[in-house]
Design a protein around this motif. Structure first.
Motif, PDB file in Angstrom:
ATOM      1  N   UNK A 470      13.986 -32.927 -10.632  1.00 34.57           N
ATOM      2  CA  UNK A 470      13.073 -31.850 -11.017  1.00 34.57           C
ATOM      3  C   UNK A 470      13.281 -30.640 -10.102  1.00 34.57           C
ATOM      4  N   UNK A 471      12.900 -29.501 -10.624  1.00 36.09           N
ATOM      5  CA  UNK A 471      12.986 -28.237  -9.884  1.00 36.09           C
ATOM      6  C   UNK A 471      11.654 -27.525  -9.985  1.00 36.09           C
ATOM      7  N   UNK A 472      11.166 -27.041  -8.844  1.00 35.80           N
ATOM      8  CA  UNK A 472       9.940 -26.255  -8.847  1.00 35.80           C
ATOM      9  C   UNK A 472      10.263 -24.836  -9.283  1.00 35.80           C
ATOM     10  N   UNK A 478       2.588 -19.190 -11.802  1.00 29.25           N
ATOM     11  CA  UNK A 478       2.183 -20.531 -11.355  1.00 29.25           C
ATOM     12  C   UNK A 478       3.440 -21.389 -11.181  1.00 29.25           C
ATOM     13  N   UNK A 479       3.416 -22.204 -10.127  1.00 25.31           N
ATOM     14  CA  UNK A 479       4.524 -23.111  -9.885  1.00 25.31           C
ATOM     15  C   UNK A 479       4.398 -24.315 -10.816  1.00 25.31           C
ATOM     16  N   UNK A 480       5.483 -24.627 -11.479  1.00 26.66           N
ATOM     17  CA  UNK A 480       5.512 -25.773 -12.373  1.00 26.66           C
ATOM     18  C   UNK A 480       6.722 -26.641 -12.029  1.00 26.66           C
ATOM     19  N   UNK A 481       6.707 -27.838 -12.571  1.00 30.39           N
ATOM     20  CA  UNK A 481       7.807 -28.776 -12.334  1.00 30.39           C
ATOM     21  C   UNK A 481       8.639 -28.863 -13.601  1.00 30.39           C
ATOM     22  N   UNK A 482       9.903 -28.496 -13.486  1.00 30.61           N
ATOM     23  CA  UNK A 482      10.820 -28.525 -14.632  1.00 30.61           C
ATOM     24  C   UNK A 482      11.865 -29.605 -14.400  1.00 30.61           C
ATOM     25  N   UNK A 483      12.112 -30.384 -15.413  1.00 30.45           N
ATOM     26  CA  UNK A 483      13.122 -31.439 -15.329  1.00 30.45           C
ATOM     27  C   UNK A 483      14.507 -30.823 -15.485  1.00 30.45           C
ATOM     28  N   UNK A 484      15.369 -31.086 -14.512  1.00 30.99           N
ATOM     29  CA  UNK A 484      16.730 -30.543 -14.546  1.00 30.99           C
ATOM     30  C   UNK A 484      17.746 -31.548 -15.057  1.00 30.99           C
ATOM     31  N   UNK A 486      18.745 -36.151 -15.327  1.00 36.26           N
ATOM     32  CA  UNK A 486      18.421 -37.553 -15.115  1.00 36.26           C
ATOM     33  C   UNK A 486      19.545 -38.183 -14.297  1.00 36.26           C
ATOM     34  N   UNK A 487      19.148 -39.117 -13.451  1.00 37.18           N
ATOM     35  CA  UNK A 487      20.148 -39.843 -12.669  1.00 37.18           C
ATOM     36  C   UNK A 487      20.227 -41.271 -13.192  1.00 37.18           C
ATOM     37  N   UNK A 488      21.417 -41.612 -13.696  1.00 39.96           N
ATOM     38  CA  UNK A 488      21.661 -42.941 -14.255  1.00 39.96           C
ATOM     39  C   UNK A 488      22.156 -43.852 -13.139  1.00 39.96           C
ATOM     40  N   UNK A 489      21.345 -44.840 -12.761  1.00 39.12           N
ATOM     41  CA  UNK A 489      21.694 -45.725 -11.660  1.00 39.12           C
ATOM     42  C   UNK A 489      22.895 -46.594 -11.986  1.00 39.12           C
ATOM     43  N   UNK A 490      22.939 -47.095 -13.205  1.00 39.81           N
ATOM     44  CA  UNK A 490      24.011 -48.020 -13.558  1.00 39.81           C
ATOM     45  C   UNK A 490      25.374 -47.339 -13.517  1.00 39.81           C
ATOM     46  N   UNK A 491      25.457 -46.121 -14.044  1.00 42.41           N
ATOM     47  CA  UNK A 491      26.738 -45.417 -14.104  1.00 42.41           C
ATOM     48  C   UNK A 491      26.935 -44.426 -12.973  1.00 42.41           C
ATOM     49  N   UNK A 492      25.913 -44.273 -12.154  1.00 42.50           N
ATOM     50  CA  UNK A 492      26.001 -43.411 -10.978  1.00 42.50           C
ATOM     51  C   UNK A 492      26.405 -41.986 -11.359  1.00 42.50           C
ATOM     52  N   UNK A 493      25.713 -41.422 -12.358  1.00 41.40           N
ATOM     53  CA  UNK A 493      26.034 -40.068 -12.812  1.00 41.40           C
ATOM     54  C   UNK A 493      24.738 -39.307 -13.078  1.00 41.40           C
ATOM     55  N   UNK A 494      24.858 -37.989 -13.013  1.00 42.21           N
ATOM     56  CA  UNK A 494      23.762 -37.106 -13.399  1.00 42.21           C
ATOM     57  C   UNK A 494      23.950 -36.711 -14.853  1.00 42.21           C
ATOM     58  N   UNK A 495      22.890 -36.819 -15.613  1.00 44.16           N
ATOM     59  CA  UNK A 495      22.922 -36.434 -17.018  1.00 44.16           C
ATOM     60  C   UNK A 495      22.135 -35.142 -17.155  1.00 44.16           C
ATOM     61  N   UNK A 496      22.848 -34.054 -17.469  1.00 40.96           N
ATOM     62  CA  UNK A 496      22.217 -32.737 -17.583  1.00 40.96           C
ATOM     63  C   UNK A 496      21.951 -32.476 -19.061  1.00 40.96           C
ATOM     64  N   UNK A 497      20.700 -32.282 -19.438  1.00 37.68           N
ATOM     65  CA  UNK A 497      20.355 -32.265 -20.871  1.00 37.68           C
ATOM     66  C   UNK A 497      20.762 -31.007 -21.622  1.00 37.68           C
ATOM     67  N   UNK A 498      20.741 -29.835 -20.986  1.00 36.24           N
ATOM     68  CA  UNK A 498      20.961 -28.597 -21.733  1.00 36.24           C
ATOM     69  C   UNK A 498      21.633 -27.555 -20.858  1.00 36.24           C
ATOM     70  N   UNK A 499      21.947 -26.438 -21.482  1.00 40.85           N
ATOM     71  CA  UNK A 499      22.667 -25.367 -20.787  1.00 40.85           C
ATOM     72  C   UNK A 499      21.795 -24.716 -19.727  1.00 40.85           C
ATOM     73  N   UNK A 500      20.508 -24.637 -19.991  1.00 40.29           N
ATOM     74  CA  UNK A 500      19.605 -24.043 -19.003  1.00 40.29           C
ATOM     75  C   UNK A 500      19.621 -24.836 -17.701  1.00 40.29           C
ATOM     76  N   UNK A 501      19.624 -26.165 -17.832  1.00 39.17           N
ATOM     77  CA  UNK A 501      19.685 -26.999 -16.638  1.00 39.17           C
ATOM     78  C   UNK A 501      21.018 -26.827 -15.913  1.00 39.17           C
ATOM     79  N   UNK A 505      21.726 -25.639 -11.954  1.00 40.38           N
ATOM     80  CA  UNK A 505      22.624 -26.266 -10.983  1.00 40.38           C
ATOM     81  C   UNK A 505      23.603 -25.236 -10.420  1.00 40.38           C
ATOM     82  N   UNK A 506      24.103 -24.349 -11.274  1.00 40.41           N
ATOM     83  CA  UNK A 506      25.024 -23.323 -10.793  1.00 40.41           C
ATOM     84  C   UNK A 506      24.336 -22.389  -9.805  1.00 40.41           C
ATOM     85  N   UNK A 507      23.067 -22.090 -10.072  1.00 36.05           N
ATOM     86  CA  UNK A 507      22.318 -21.227  -9.153  1.00 36.05           C
ATOM     87  C   UNK A 507      22.134 -21.889  -7.793  1.00 36.05           C
ATOM     88  N   UNK A 508      21.970 -23.209  -7.806  1.00 28.97           N
ATOM     89  CA  UNK A 508      21.833 -23.908  -6.529  1.00 28.97           C
ATOM     90  C   UNK A 508      23.093 -23.768  -5.696  1.00 28.97           C
TER      91      UNK A 508
END
Length: 921
Positions: A470-472, A478-484, A486-501, A505-508
C-alpha cells in the motif's frame, strides 16, 4: 450479546478501578481473546509495594474495533448452520500492550472450568484438565504472544494469532500450540528487501523495538537485505516498554541520526503504533522528508495516517495483510449503537469517551479519545450520557483496518470449522466433550472457507495468504491508503494490477538512497575501506571486459575468441573478420605489380619469338628453355593472386605448392643455363671434363623439380595448409592460411635456396664472359637479389601478424621474381631492341673470337712460361689462320670450341664456329 466479567462475589466497587478490560458472552464452547485495547499502562515512579496490575490508559479505537470483529465473527457462526445447536461463547481481555497484563488474563483462561477465574490447578499431567476456554485468539504483538504461548503450551490450548508475525513463532518445537492467520516476518522482510532492491535503493536505515519482535525482525531483515545487496546504514532500537522514560530521548537521538545520514532516504520501521505516532510527530517538527517502509503492524493505522501534516514526512510504503470481504462487519458497525453497553467495559468506556469528545471533528476524535482515557473514568454512566449516546458510524469504519479485520475473521472461522469437524461424533453442547489439545490436532489440518476462498495452515502453523503493498496518498486534502501491488509468497513476485500502480513504482525509483554514486554500464564497483559493500568507487572496465547493468560488482570477460570490448564498455563487440582483401590498397598495389610482371613476361615472350634466329636468343638456350623459364615466371606472378582474398582450403593448398614447384623449375632451368655457360667458356680441361659429365639438362631439370614435387605432395598429404581463424589479436579475427607444417614449409623454401645457391656458384664462375653476352653475371645478380629478399623475409615473416602477413610473402615473391626476370631477360631484350648491330652473326662471332683468343693466349703463355726458363717469350694474339704453337695449344685446350676456315686470299679471315657450340652458349 455483551456481558460483564465474572468476578468473585466479594469484589467491591473499587475493583472497577482495576481495568481488567474484559467482556464475555456465555456459550457451550468458550473462546478466549486478547486485544491491546489500551496502548500502555501507567507507570509509577516508585517501586511497587505489592503485586498489582497497573491502570491501562490510551484507548485505541482500532484495537477496540478488533474486539468487535471477533464478536461479530462469532455471532456470524452462531447464527449460521455451521455448528448446529452448538453456540460459541467468548472471553475477551485487554492486554494493555503489556506482557504482565496479558499473562494475568492467560491465567484466567487456564483456570479450571466451572470454578472461579482466579482458580488455577497445578498438575503434572494436563491431559484431562478442563480449562475455561478451548482456544485463544490473539494476541497482537509478538512479544506478548510468545509469553502467552509458553503458558498455553502447558495444556496445548490452541492459540490463533491474527497479527503476531515474528518468525520464531513458526518453530513448532518451542511453540507447539501456536497458529496464525498471517504470514511470518520471514516473508515480509523478504518482500521488503526485494522492494528496496527493485527500487534501486541500497543504503537504508532501520528502526525497531527492543523486544523479541523487533530483534527478530531486525535479524531477519538484515539477512534478506544482504541477499539483495542492500546495506543498512544505521540501526536504531527503541525501548519496548512504552512507559520507559527514555523513549523521547531515543526518538530525538534517532532523528539526529537520520538528519546526519543525508544519503539515507529510505527507512524501514518495525515499531509499535505508539512509537510510530510519537516518532512521526517529532519528525514533522524537524521537517524530515524520507520514504518510510511500514511493517504490517502500523501500515494501515488510521491514528497515524491522520496525524496533522503527515504528508510532510514524505512517502509511506507499507505491507499489510491481504484483504477480504468485510462488508458484513460494516453493517454490524452501522447497528452498533443499538446494542446495550452497560455490561461491556470497552463499549461503555468508548461511549463515555465519545460523549466527552463529541464536539471534536473526526480527524481529532481518536486522539481526543486516547487523551481523555488518561484520566480516571467513572464507569457509572449518567442518564444524560445514555440518552445522548450516538456513534459516528463512519468514524469507526474509517478506523477499520481491513487486513487485520480479515485476519481475525479467519482465526474465528478456523476455530469454527475445526470445532465442527471435531463435534461430528460428539455432543459438544456438553463443555466436557473434548479437550483443548484434541481441538489443536484437528485445527492443524482443517480446511476452511471465507468469501468463497479456501484456507489451511501449513506445517509451521502459518496461513501464507500473501501481502498487499500500500501507498499513503493525499486525495482531496486527506491521506488515504491506496493498494499498489500484491506480493505472492509462493512465487516470490510482486503483482502490479494496473498502469497507475506501475507509475507509482516508477516515482519511487526517482528517490535515491545510495551510499555511493551509481556506477553506470561500463563501470564496476570497487569497494572502499568501508565495512559496507554498498560504499564503493566506480572504476572503468578494462579492455575486453564489459558491464551492461548499473552497479555491477565486477566486469564480465568477453569471449576473446569472437568478441572484444574497449575500455569502459557496456557491451562486447563482435570481432571483425579480416584478411588481405582485394579492395585493400596494398593488395591492389601488389596485384598491379603482379600484372605488370605478367605483362613483362608476355612482352619478352613476343620479343624472343619475333627474334628467334638471332644470336642473342640462341645464346639464351633456345626458345624452349626461354619459354619454360617465362612460363615459370608467369606462374610465380600468378601465384600471388592466391594470397589475396578470403582464404579457402583450395587457395591455401594451391598457393605454396604452385609457387614452390614453378620457382623450382625456373631455378633448375637457370641452373642448366649457368652450367652450359661455364662449360662453353671453360679452358681448364679437368673442369671441362667434369662439366661435360655433369651436364645432363633434361634429367637434372626433372630431378630437381621432381624432388620439390615430392616435398609438396608429402606436405599436402600429411600436413596440408588449412584455413584458420587467428583470434590472438584483441579486436579482429584474422582469417589466414595455417601452413600445416612449418617443417614442410621450411623444407620447400630451403630446397629452393639450395638450388639457387648452386646456380649462384656456377654463374659466379662464368661471370667474366663477353660483355654484351655476359648472362652469367646477370644470373649472379639475380641470385643475389633472391638471397637478399628471402633472408630478409624470414625474420619479417616470423614477427609479422595480422592480415598483411600474406603481403610479406607476396612482396618477397615479387622481388625475387622480378630480380631473376630482369637479370635474365632484360639485358637480352636491350640488345635485341636497342643494339641490333651487335645482334648479328658476324658481330657475335667476332666477339667470341676475340674473347677466346685472349683466353687461349693467356693460357698458352702460362704454359710457355712453365716450359722455358732461359728465354723471355713475348706472346701476341695468335692468328686463327697461322700455324703458331700457341694457337695449336689453345685449340687443344679449347677442345675445338670453334671451327676455323681461312679464306684463300690470306688477307681476310672468316671465323666460323660449329652450330652446335654456338647454340649451346
Amino acid at each position: 450479546m455483551f456481558g460483564n466479567s465474572h468476578r468473585n462475589d466479594d469484589d467491591d466497587d473499587d475493583d472497577d478501578d482495576v481495568d481488567d478490560g474484559d467482556h464475555d458472552h456465555d456459550g457451550h464452547i468458550m473462546i478466549g481473546g486478547l486485544f491491546a485495547i489500551h496502548e500502555k499502562m501507567l507507570s509509577s515512579e516508585d517501586q511497587p509495594r505489592r503485586p498489582q496490575i497497573q491502570k491501562c490508559v490510551g484507548f485505541e479505537v482500532s484495537a477496540f474495533l478488533q474486539t468487535l470483529a471477533m464478536i461479530h465473527s462469532i455471532e456470524v457462526i452462531n447464527n449460521s448452520t455451521l455448528l448446529s445447536g452448538v453456540k460459541l461463547g467468548y472471553e475477551i481481555y485487554d492486554t494493555c500492550t503489556e506482557v504482565t497484563a496479558a499473562m494475568a488474563a492467560t491465567l484466567r483462561f487456564l483456570s479450571k472450568f466451572n470454578c472461579s477465574r482466579e482458580t488455577v490447578e497445578f498438575q503434572c499431567d494436563y491431559s484431562n484438565y478442563m480449562p475455561r476456554v478451548k482456544a485463544v485468539i490473539g494476541a497482537g504483538y509478538s512479544e506478548i504472544t510468545m509469553a502467552v504461548s509458553r503458558m498455553l503450551n502447558l495444556q496445548l490450548i490452541p492459540q490463533v494469532s491474527y497479527e503476531s508475525t515474528a518468525e520464531i513463532l513458526s518453530d513448532k518445537i518451542r511453540f507447539p500450540s501456536f497458529l496464525r492467520t498471517v504470514p511470518s516476518d520471514f516473508y515480509q522482510t523478504k518482500a521488503m528487501a526485494q522492494l528496496i532492491q527493485k527500487s534501486g535503493w541500497n543504503w537504508i536505515g532501520i528502526i525497531t523495538t527492543d523486544d523479541d519482535y523487533g530483534r527478530l525482525a531486525l535479524d531477519t531483515f538484515a539477512i534478506q537485505a544482504a541477499a539483495n545487496n542492500v546495506c543498512i546504514a544505521f540501526k536504531e532500537v527503541f525501548p519496548a516498554f512504552l512507559s520507559d522514560n527514555t523513549i523521547e530521548v531515543r526518538i530525538n537521538q534517532t532523528l539526529e541520526k537520520i538528519i546526519a545520514e543525508a544519503q539515507v532516504n529510505v527507512i524501514v520501521v518495525f515499531l509499535r503504533r505508539f512509537h510510530v505516532f510519537n516518532l512521526f510527530n517529532k519528525a514533522i517538527e524537524r521537517n524530515i522528508h524520507k520514504i518510510w517502509i511500514a511493517s504490517d503492524n502500523w501500515s494501515t493505522a488510521t491514528k497515524i495516517i491522520t496525524i496533522p501534516n503527515v504528508k510532510k514526512l514524505g512517502k509511506v510504503v507499507g505491507f499489510t495483510f491481504r484483504r477480504g470481504n468485510i462488508s458484513s462487519f460494516h453493517a454490524f458497525l452501522q447497528t452498533l449503537h443499538t446494542y446495550p453497553n452497560d455490561n461491556n467495559k470497552p463499549l461503555r468506556e468508548y461511549a463515555i469517551l465519545f460523549s466527552d469528545c463529541e464536539h471534536v471533528k473526526d480527524s481529532d476524535l481518536s486522539q481526543c479519545i486516547s487523551n481523555r482515557s488518561q484520566g480516571t473514568l467513572t464507569y457509572k454512566v449518567k442518564e444524560d450520557v445514555k440518552r445522548n449516546f450516538f456513534m459516528r458510524n463512519d468514524f469507526l469504519w474509517h478506523y477499520t483496518e481491513p487486513g487485520l479485520i480479515h485476519s481475525i475473521q479467519l482465526a474465528v472461522f478456523a476455530l469454527g470449522y475445526a470445532i465442527r469437524d471435531l463435534c461430528q461424533a460428539r455432543d459438544c453442547q456438553n463443555p466436557n466433550a473434548f479437550q483443548p489439545w484434541e481441538l489443536l490436532n484437528v485445527l492443524k489440518n482443517v480446511i476452511f472457507t471465507d468469501g468463497g476462498n479456501s484456507f489451511h495452515f501449513d506445517a509451521h502453523g502459518d496461513l501464507n495468504i500473501g501481502y498487499d503493498v500500500v501507498l499513503w496518498k493525499e486525495i482531496n486534502g486527506h491521506m488515504t491508503i491506496a493498494k499498489m501491488a500484491e506480493y505472492d509468497l509462493q512465487n516470490d513476485v510482486f503483482i502490479i494490477p494496473n498502469q497507475e500502480a506501475k507509475n507509482e513504482f516508477k516515482n519511487l525509483k526517482q528517490t535515491l538512497s545510495k551510499c555511493s554514486k551509481e556506477c553506470s554500464p561500463g563501470e564496476m564497483k570497487k569497494t572502499t575501506r568501508s565495512q559496507h559493500i554498498c560504499c564503493y568507487e566506480c572504476v572503468s572496465c578494462p579492455e575486453n571486459h564489459y558491464s551492461n547493468q548499473t552497479d555491477m560488482d565486477h566486469c564480465v570477460l568477453c569471449n576473446n575468441e569472437t568478441h572484444w570490448a574497449p575500455v569502459r564498455s557496456a557491451m562486447c563487440l563482435e570481432k571483425e573478420v579480416e584478411y588481405l582483401n582485394w579492395n585493400d590498397s596494398l593488395a591492389l598495389l601488389l596485384v598491379a605489380l603482379s600484372l605488370l610482371g605478367i605483362i613483362f613476361v608476355l612482352a619478352i615472350g613476343i620479343i624472343f619469338t619475333r627474334n628467334l634466329n638471332t644470336p642473342v636468343v640462341k645464346s639464351s638456350g633456345g626458345l624452349v628453355v626461354c619459354y619454360v623459364i617465362l612460363l615459370c615466371h608467369f606462374l610465380n606472378f600468378a601465384s600471388t593472386g592466391f594470397f589475396i582474398g578470403e582464404p579457402q582450403d583450395f587457395t591455401c593448398k594451391t598457393r605454396q605448392t604452385l609457387f614452390g614447384v614453378s620457382f623450382t623449375l625456373c631455378i633448375s632451368c637457370i641452373l642448366m643455363k649457368s652450367l652450359k655457360i661455364l662449360l662453353a667458356f671453360s679452358f681448364d680441361p679437368n673442369l671441362q671434363n667434369f662439366l661435360k659429365f655433369l651436364y645432363k639438362p633434361i634429367p637434372i631439370i626433372f630431378t630437381c623439380t621432381g624432388i620439390q614435387v615430392i616435398i609438396c605432395t608429402l606436405w599436402l598429404i600429411f600436413a596440408a595448409p588449412t584455413v584458420e581463424e587467428n583470434v590472438s589479436l584483441p579486436r579482429v579475427i584474422i582469417l589466414e592460411c595455417e601452413e600445416g607444417s612449418t617443417l614442410a614449409f621450411g623444407t620447400m623454401l630451403g630446397y629452393i635456396a639450395i638450388l639457387a645457391f648452386i646456380c649462384f656458384i656456377f654463374a659466379f664462375k662464368g661471370r667474366k664472359l663477353p660483355e654484351n653476352y655476359n648472362e652469367a653475371k646477370f644470373i649472379t645478380f639475380g641470385m643475389l637479389i633472391y638471397f637478399i629478399a628471402w633472408i630478409t623475409f624470414i625474420p619479417v615473416y616470423a614477427t609479422t601478424s595480422g592480415k598483411y602477413l600474406p603481403a610479406v610473402e607476396i612482396i618477397v615473391i615479387l622481388i625475387s621474381n622480378y630480380g631473376i626476370l630482369c637479370c635474365t631477360f632484360f639485358p637480352k631484350c636491350y640488345v635485341i631492341l636497342c643494339k641490333q648491330e651487335t645482334n648479328t652473326k658476324s658481330a657475335f662471332l667476332e666477339l667470341i673470337y676475340s674473347y677466346s683468343s685472349h683466353s687461349a693466349g693467356n693460357l698458352a703463355m702460362s704454359h710457355a712460361s712453365l716450359d722455358s726458363t732461359s728465354s723471355n717469350i713475348t706472346m701476341t694474339h695468335p692468328s686463327p689462320c697461322g700455324n703458331s704453337a700457341a694457337w695449336q695449344k689453345s685449340k687443344d685446350l679449347q677442345a675445338q670450341p670453334f671451327a676455323q676456315t681461312c679464306r684463300d686470299n690470306g688477307t681476310k679471315v672468316s671465323k666460323t664456329f660449329p652450330r652446335k657450340r654456338i647454340s649451346s652458349i
